[in-house]
Enzyme design. Sequence first.
Site, short mmCIF file in Angstrom:
data_model
loop_
_atom_site.label_atom_id
_atom_site.label_comp_id
_atom_site.label_asym_id
_atom_site.label_seq_id
_atom_site.Cartn_x
_atom_site.Cartn_y
_atom_site.Cartn_z
N VAL A 82 -7.89 2.13 -12.73
CA VAL A 82 -8.29 0.75 -12.21
C VAL A 82 -9.16 -0.04 -11.09
O VAL A 82 -9.81 -0.80 -11.38
CB VAL A 82 -7.12 -0.22 -12.09
CG1 VAL A 82 -6.02 -0.50 -13.55
CG2 VAL A 82 -5.89 -0.06 -11.13
N SER A 161 5.51 -6.51 -3.51
CA SER A 161 6.33 -5.45 -2.94
C SER A 161 6.76 -6.42 -2.18
O SER A 161 6.59 -7.24 -0.99
CB SER A 161 5.99 -4.59 -3.12
OG SER A 161 6.65 -3.66 -2.13
N TYR A 174 0.64 -0.14 2.46
CA TYR A 174 0.93 -0.06 1.61
C TYR A 174 1.22 -1.62 1.33
O TYR A 174 0.82 -2.23 0.50
CB TYR A 174 2.32 0.49 0.81
CG TYR A 174 2.65 0.52 0.00
CD1 TYR A 174 2.41 0.25 -1.50
CD2 TYR A 174 4.33 -0.35 -0.40
CE1 TYR A 174 3.10 0.16 -3.20
CE2 TYR A 174 4.70 -0.42 -1.58
CZ TYR A 174 4.03 -0.29 -2.64
OH TYR A 174 5.03 -1.11 -3.64
N ALA A 176 -0.64 -3.62 3.56
CA ALA A 176 -1.66 -4.31 3.66
C ALA A 176 -1.97 -4.79 2.65
O ALA A 176 -2.72 -5.81 1.70
CB ALA A 176 -2.62 -3.44 3.96
N SER A 177 -1.85 -3.61 1.57
CA SER A 177 -2.54 -3.92 0.42
C SER A 177 -1.75 -4.94 -1.41
O SER A 177 -1.89 -5.65 -2.10
CB SER A 177 -2.20 -2.71 -1.09
OG SER A 177 -1.56 -2.45 -1.25
N LYS A 178 -0.34 -4.32 -0.92
CA LYS A 178 0.65 -5.79 -1.07
C LYS A 178 0.57 -7.31 -0.80
O LYS A 178 0.71 -7.81 -1.53
CB LYS A 178 2.10 -4.56 -2.00
CG LYS A 178 2.16 -3.87 -2.61
CD LYS A 178 1.68 -3.76 -3.89
CE LYS A 178 1.89 -2.76 -4.48
NZ LYS A 178 2.32 -2.95 -5.81
#
Length: 269
Positions: A82, A161, A174, A176-178
């Site tokens: 992806v 999350s 993690y 920051a991404s979520k």
Amino acid sequence: MSIEPEDEMVGGSVEAPPARRFEGRTAIVTGAASGIGRATAIRLAVEGAAVACLDVAAEGVEDTVEALGVLGGTALAQHCDVTSEDAVREAVELVAGSLGRPEVLCNVAGVGMFAHTTDMALADWDRIIAVNLTGTFLMTREVLPHMLGHDVGGNIVNVASTAGLIGSAYSAAYCASKGGVVMMTKALAVEYAGRGVRVNAVAPGGVDTPLIANFGLPPGGDPKHFERIMSRMGMCRPEQVASAIAFLASDESSYTTGAVLSVDGGITA
């Protein structure tokens, strides 16, 4: 007194929800080789969807499709990274040509780890952002044209999350991404409101999946930080998250867009 579907109530009648909410629809599920992705693919297929299962783990995604076949579902296995613009474009075109116009997209693929921020390699940061956030964007961008301009538009459900809602030690990348997934979900919901496309997200807490193995306490880490992200209800099962995803992707949530549904045992309550 029992209530029958045709019984009249104040403001209208009560209708029994369909047992197969995705009959005749095509769904794409990323991260379908295991965990939440696999559970979601199974749930949608059982409810009638033709499911395209995407993952970088070729063997695992083939196993998922085989399971769906045993259940009598129509499914397609597609190797897809992806984070690759070309791979995402090719996968979506293949799905549309093989199974029909995608009306449901579930962005489940994700990676993560715990690490002291001072020890975290840039390559690890880049990988987490690329899969969790950029991958969600690329899949959404390619699928949206197939959803727009039709009487039956589409539903996009992103997996965020609790780490996108509250801070979590040792997981800056993690979180920051979520957190990005949460705000992208809301931005897309506003942009496409009234155009036949709804965009929502689920925010699980600790889920018993293979990914959890990457979230061990880093050397010298304070175990008390774990208390902040642990529910007294224990770990969540992938099937419990899949049921929430199926609800948001179905017509039963037809007036819901831009929502982030926490499935976390009360962690963010």
